[in-house]
Every structure is written in structure tokens, then in C-alpha cells.
Design an enzyme around this catalytic site. Sequence first.
Site, mmCIF file in Angstrom:
data_model
loop_
_atom_site.group_PDB
_atom_site.id
_atom_site.type_symbol
_atom_site.label_atom_id
_atom_site.label_comp_id
_atom_site.label_asym_id
_atom_site.label_seq_id
_atom_site.Cartn_x
_atom_site.Cartn_y
_atom_site.Cartn_z
ATOM 1 N N LEU A 39 3.730 -10.312 4.181
ATOM 2 C CA LEU A 39 4.241 -9.519 5.534
ATOM 3 C C LEU A 39 3.733 -8.308 5.482
ATOM 4 C CD1 LEU A 39 6.830 -11.157 3.622
ATOM 5 C CD2 LEU A 39 7.566 -10.317 5.733
ATOM 6 N N TYR A 78 -0.630 -3.816 19.141
ATOM 7 C CA TYR A 78 -0.062 -4.477 17.724
ATOM 8 C C TYR A 78 0.142 -6.061 17.703
ATOM 9 C CZ TYR A 78 3.978 -6.537 15.536
ATOM 10 O OH TYR A 78 4.922 -7.292 14.904
ATOM 11 N N SER A 80 -3.275 -7.493 17.645
ATOM 12 C CA SER A 80 -3.644 -7.703 16.030
ATOM 13 C C SER A 80 -3.000 -8.628 15.442
ATOM 14 C CB SER A 80 -3.500 -6.383 15.463
ATOM 15 O OG SER A 80 -2.129 -6.133 15.218
ATOM 16 N N LYS A 81 -1.735 -8.947 15.761
ATOM 17 C CA LYS A 81 -1.049 -10.224 14.924
ATOM 18 C C LYS A 81 -1.555 -11.414 15.711
ATOM 19 C CE LYS A 81 2.169 -9.864 12.561
ATOM 20 N NZ LYS A 81 2.064 -9.912 11.030
ATOM 21 N N THR A 100 -5.422 -3.424 8.836
ATOM 22 C CA THR A 100 -4.524 -3.994 8.053
ATOM 23 C C THR A 100 -4.181 -5.528 8.569
ATOM 24 O OG1 THR A 100 -3.272 -2.132 6.947
ATOM 25 C CG2 THR A 100 -2.056 -4.288 7.290
ATOM 26 N N LYS A 102 0.839 -1.125 -0.176
ATOM 27 C CA LYS A 102 -0.220 -0.091 -0.074
ATOM 28 C C LYS A 102 0.704 1.259 -0.010
ATOM 29 C CE LYS A 102 -3.633 1.994 3.252
ATOM 30 N NZ LYS A 102 -4.261 1.561 4.346
ATOM 31 N N SER A 135 3.322 -2.335 11.981
ATOM 32 C CA SER A 135 4.205 -3.183 12.721
ATOM 33 C C SER A 135 4.924 -2.345 13.905
ATOM 34 C CB SER A 135 5.514 -3.575 11.878
ATOM 35 O OG SER A 135 6.241 -2.600 11.667
ATOM 36 N N THR A 166 5.241 -12.844 14.620
ATOM 37 C CA THR A 166 5.942 -12.288 15.657
ATOM 38 C C THR A 166 5.851 -12.911 16.880
ATOM 39 O OG1 THR A 166 6.346 -10.473 17.096
ATOM 40 C CG2 THR A 166 4.282 -10.621 16.201
ATOM 41 N N ASP A 167 7.046 -12.993 17.552
ATOM 42 C CA ASP A 167 7.183 -13.866 18.997
ATOM 43 C C ASP A 167 6.290 -13.046 19.948
ATOM 44 O OD1 ASP A 167 8.906 -11.595 19.018
ATOM 45 O OD2 ASP A 167 10.494 -12.714 20.065
ATOM 46 N N GLU A 168 5.957 -11.847 19.614
ATOM 47 C CA GLU A 168 5.318 -10.923 20.652
ATOM 48 C C GLU A 168 3.831 -11.308 20.959
ATOM 49 O OE1 GLU A 168 5.523 -6.581 20.358
ATOM 50 O OE2 GLU A 168 7.363 -6.708 19.185
ATOM 51 N N LEU A 194 14.035 0.428 17.142
ATOM 52 C CA LEU A 194 15.237 0.883 18.378
ATOM 53 C C LEU A 194 16.482 0.912 17.614
ATOM 54 C CD1 LEU A 194 15.934 0.958 21.294
ATOM 55 C CD2 LEU A 194 16.665 -1.436 20.800
HETATM 56 P P1 NAD Z 1 7.343 -2.631 8.179
HETATM 57 O O1 NAD Z 1 6.441 -1.835 8.957
HETATM 58 O O2 NAD Z 1 8.404 -2.148 7.774
HETATM 59 O O3 NAD Z 1 6.748 -2.737 6.836
HETATM 60 C C1 NAD Z 1 5.268 -3.175 6.551
HETATM 61 C C2 NAD Z 1 4.978 -2.728 4.999
HETATM 62 O O4 NAD Z 1 3.514 -3.299 4.870
HETATM 63 C C3 NAD Z 1 5.070 -1.612 4.324
HETATM 64 O O5 NAD Z 1 5.782 -1.679 3.356
HETATM 65 C C4 NAD Z 1 3.891 -1.161 4.516
HETATM 66 O O6 NAD Z 1 3.674 0.009 3.278
HETATM 67 C C5 NAD Z 1 3.044 -2.349 3.996
HETATM 68 N N1 NAD Z 1 1.408 -2.134 4.471
HETATM 69 C C6 NAD Z 1 0.795 -1.825 5.628
HETATM 70 N N2 NAD Z 1 -0.194 -1.896 5.417
HETATM 71 C C7 NAD Z 1 -0.671 -2.316 4.361
HETATM 72 C C8 NAD Z 1 -1.980 -2.605 3.388
HETATM 73 N N3 NAD Z 1 -2.991 -2.581 4.338
HETATM 74 N N4 NAD Z 1 -1.853 -3.239 2.274
HETATM 75 C C9 NAD Z 1 -0.540 -3.490 1.757
HETATM 76 N N5 NAD Z 1 0.409 -3.192 2.379
HETATM 77 C C10 NAD Z 1 0.614 -2.454 3.328
HETATM 78 O O7 NAD Z 1 7.137 -4.012 8.933
HETATM 79 P P2 NAD Z 1 8.360 -5.046 8.899
HETATM 80 O O8 NAD Z 1 9.139 -4.975 10.129
HETATM 81 O O9 NAD Z 1 9.116 -5.247 7.569
HETATM 82 O O10 NAD Z 1 7.285 -6.344 9.176
HETATM 83 C C11 NAD Z 1 6.769 -7.470 8.383
HETATM 84 C C12 NAD Z 1 6.156 -8.374 8.996
HETATM 85 O O11 NAD Z 1 6.992 -9.123 9.884
HETATM 86 C C13 NAD Z 1 4.975 -7.864 9.708
HETATM 87 O O12 NAD Z 1 3.871 -8.885 9.734
HETATM 88 C C14 NAD Z 1 5.572 -8.052 11.444
HETATM 89 O O13 NAD Z 1 4.451 -8.272 12.130
HETATM 90 C C15 NAD Z 1 6.421 -9.175 11.141
HETATM 91 N N6 NAD Z 1 7.471 -9.080 12.140
HETATM 92 C C16 NAD Z 1 8.427 -8.028 12.204
HETATM 93 C C17 NAD Z 1 9.485 -8.367 12.996
HETATM 94 C C18 NAD Z 1 10.497 -7.091 13.391
HETATM 95 O O14 NAD Z 1 11.236 -6.963 14.271
HETATM 96 N N7 NAD Z 1 10.304 -5.940 12.316
HETATM 97 C C19 NAD Z 1 9.791 -9.135 14.031
HETATM 98 C C20 NAD Z 1 8.780 -10.458 13.945
HETATM 99 C C21 NAD Z 1 7.749 -10.427 12.668
#
Ligand code: NAD
Length: 372
Positions: free
Chosen positions: A80, A158, A161-162, A99, A33, A84, A133-135, A198
Site C-alpha cells: 500500500l 498519479y 504511475s499506478k 515510489t 517511509k 496517492s 485504484t480504479d483511476e 476531498l
Molecule cells: P496515503 O497517502 O494515505 O498513504 C501512503 C503511505 O505510504 C504513507 O504512510 C507514506 O509514508 C507511505 N509511503 C510513501 N512512499 C513510500 C516509500 N517510498 N516507501 C515506504 N512507504 C512510503 O495513501 P492511501 O490513501 O492510504 O493509499 C494507499 C494505497 O491505496 C495506494 O497505493 C493508493 O494508490 C491505493 N488506493 C487509494 C485510494 C484512496 O481513495 N485513498 C483508492 C484506491 C486505491
Amino acid sequence: MKVIVTGGAGFIGSAVCRHLIRSTDWSVINLDKLTYAANLASLASIAASPRYRFVQADIADRETVRALFEQVRPDAVLNLAAESHVDRSIDSAGDFIHTNIVGTFVLLEEARRFFDRLTPNRRKAFRFHHISTDEVFGELGPAGKFVESTPYDPSSPYSASKAASDHLVRAWGRTYGLPVLLTNCSNNYGPYQFPEKLVPLMILRALKGETLPVYGAGDNVRDWLHVEDHAAALLTVLKNAEPGTTYNVGCSAERRNLDMVEAICDLVDEIAGPLASGPRRGLITFVADRLGHDKRYAIDADKLTTRLGWKPAYDLDSGLRQTVEWYLGNEAWWGPLVKRGDALKRLGTAKVGVQSVLIDRGQLMAPKSARV
Ligand code: NAD
């Protein structure tokens, strides 16, 4: 193979797109998006590949998702796309519900519709891989680790929702026979992460000589995984795991937040040179703790390493050094994000009150995004 990667312009999604183009001969369709967290510059190295295509759309936009399934006819979906950032979810949860829950529901429904019409052979190969996520497991005490069967107990909007989206994914597997895969990963760090999180936040604030706000006493513990190791793990699971299974992803790299920030200070001092005012550790300031802040996360990823043979390439020290070096050498990537204004600011104090509720309502009725 044709794979739809949702959220491919985000931190982990872009690493997954780059990894797939680099290490497979598959076609990758990135459905994103483009929220504040997205950055197409993260995909510059693969943008010209004939096997890569970008589509701007909301995963909750059913018509567009349906049209994309019919046009692409994917062999797999890697989900993905998400909101987040825990602190943002505390201030305003509407986008997270939209989302992470509604969007995942729409993707599941459209994947099921598409899957039901496939030939038996293509059905056998189809996968819907949801990245989580582990959260979702909540917090740990001083001992123990999350395993795949740890009960869900999310603390933040967050993680709640996950957790909801994970339950939907499993239900679509059990009820409708959709071949789902689920992975729950620990905290990621590495290049191309939006500077509100962080690690990049501390690197960039330290570089500028700004204060380094650490929640509480800095003794919350997180388990850290390099984003490229996560991307490789996802490909391993997608290729080898049985439908209906879940894998934890992590590399046993627990560290207190304060230790993480101190390590970043030392690396920035070493690589960028010291500040006139002294070592950057002196910039650390302790601020009021995050609401509902989980004390400790730790992932047991034995199932992934023993059954599927995945191994991380980075340990935390080498990965953190590579990450600090990357940020210090790539201002062209993060400079425009920082200039936009809110990337390095403190969020998550929940001091937005009624306005946030009204915004949330508006967000739940968000207008449709671009068509395919
Ligand atoms: P991020 O916030 O960097 O990226 C999320 C992406 O999703 C963005 O590009 C955004 O534009 C897109 N997006 C958001 N809403 C949308 C929608 N409605 N339709 C289409 N695209 C949409 O997140 P991230 O850190 O890359 O995390 C990706 C996934 O991995 C998430 O599901 C998160 O829960 C999971 N995760 C993240 C971590 C972490 O440490 N970052 C750890 C474990 C799991």
C-alpha cells in the site's frame, strides 16, 4: 502468518494494520517511509501489540527491503506504500515515479528473490498483494462501470504511475510465477485520512467556516467506499483469491462531488451546530477545474461479492456520518497536521514550472532511508 504491510502509516495501510491485528492472529510488520502523508498516531490502538512492529524505510531501498525479507520471512506482502494525491502528482510527479513505479519494482524483485528460495509448501502459501485504484481505467461516460477487464487508460501522473505498477505486478506473476494478487478500489473515505483529500478537507474547512472550493461545476462523479470495508475486502482477497487474479473493490455508491460536499455541510451543521453566517452550503465556491479531471468513475465489484462473498458494512450515508463525527471528535489527530501548513491548501495547478522539474530530478536520486 507474518505479513509485511507497506505504507501502513497511511490512510488505508493503517486501517489494514488495525484490521489485521483486530481480526486475525497474524503478525504485522509495517514498512513505511513516513512521508508527509504518514501518521503513526493512526496506529496508537495497536502499537503495543506484540504482533505489531514498525520499520521506517523506503520500499525503493533494495538493501533494506532485502534485509527485512530475510529477517521477517513473510507469508505475504500487502503493498500500500504510494504517493496517492492526484493534485500533488500534477505539480510534481517525481516522487510518484520513485515510489509507485521504482518502489514497486524493488519490492517485486526482492519478493521474487525470497520466494524462489522457499520450500514448495511455503511457496504455495506465499502471496504478493498489490493495492491499486480504479483511476487506472481512466474516465467513464454517463453510463457503465469499470470491470476487471476494462482496458487501462490513466489520465493523471498519479494514475499513470499506478497503472505502471499494476503492469509490473502482473508481469512478475506471468513471467516469474510470483503469486500476485491485484485489487483496484474506488475512492476511499473514513477516519484517519490526511486532510488534503476531498472528504476531510471539506469537513475541516466547513468546521472552521472557510470557503469550500469545488472543482469545475462539481459534477464529477466518484464511487465511494468506507476505508474499513476496503480493509476487510483486502483480507478476503488475500485469504481466498487464486494467485494471478484481479478484483475490483467498491460498493456502488456513486455521488457527484457537489452532492458529497453538500452532504458534508449538512452533517457539520447538524453535529457541530450552525455558523452565525448561515448554513455551511453557503461556503461552497466553484474553482477552475483540475487539469485532466476524469468525469466519472464507477466500480463493478460483482466478482468480489459473488465469488468471494465480501459485503460492505457501511452505506455512504451512514459511513459519511460516522466519518464527520470522527473528525469532529478527533482534533488531537488532525490538529498537528493542519498546523504544519499545507494540508488544507489548494495544490494541483501545475504552476510550479522549472523548479518542479529540478525537484523531480533530485527526488529521483533521493538518499537512502533508515536501515532495518
Ligand atoms: P496515503 O497517502 O494515505 O498513504 C501512503 C503511505 O505510504 C504513507 O504512510 C507514506 O509514508 C507511505 N509511503 C510513501 N512512499 C513510500 C516509500 N517510498 N516507501 C515506504 N512507504 C512510503 O495513501 P492511501 O490513501 O492510504 O493509499 C494507499 C494505497 O491505496 C495506494 O497505493 C493508493 O494508490 C491505493 N488506493 C487509494 C485510494 C484512496 O481513495 N485513498 C483508492 C484506491 C486505491
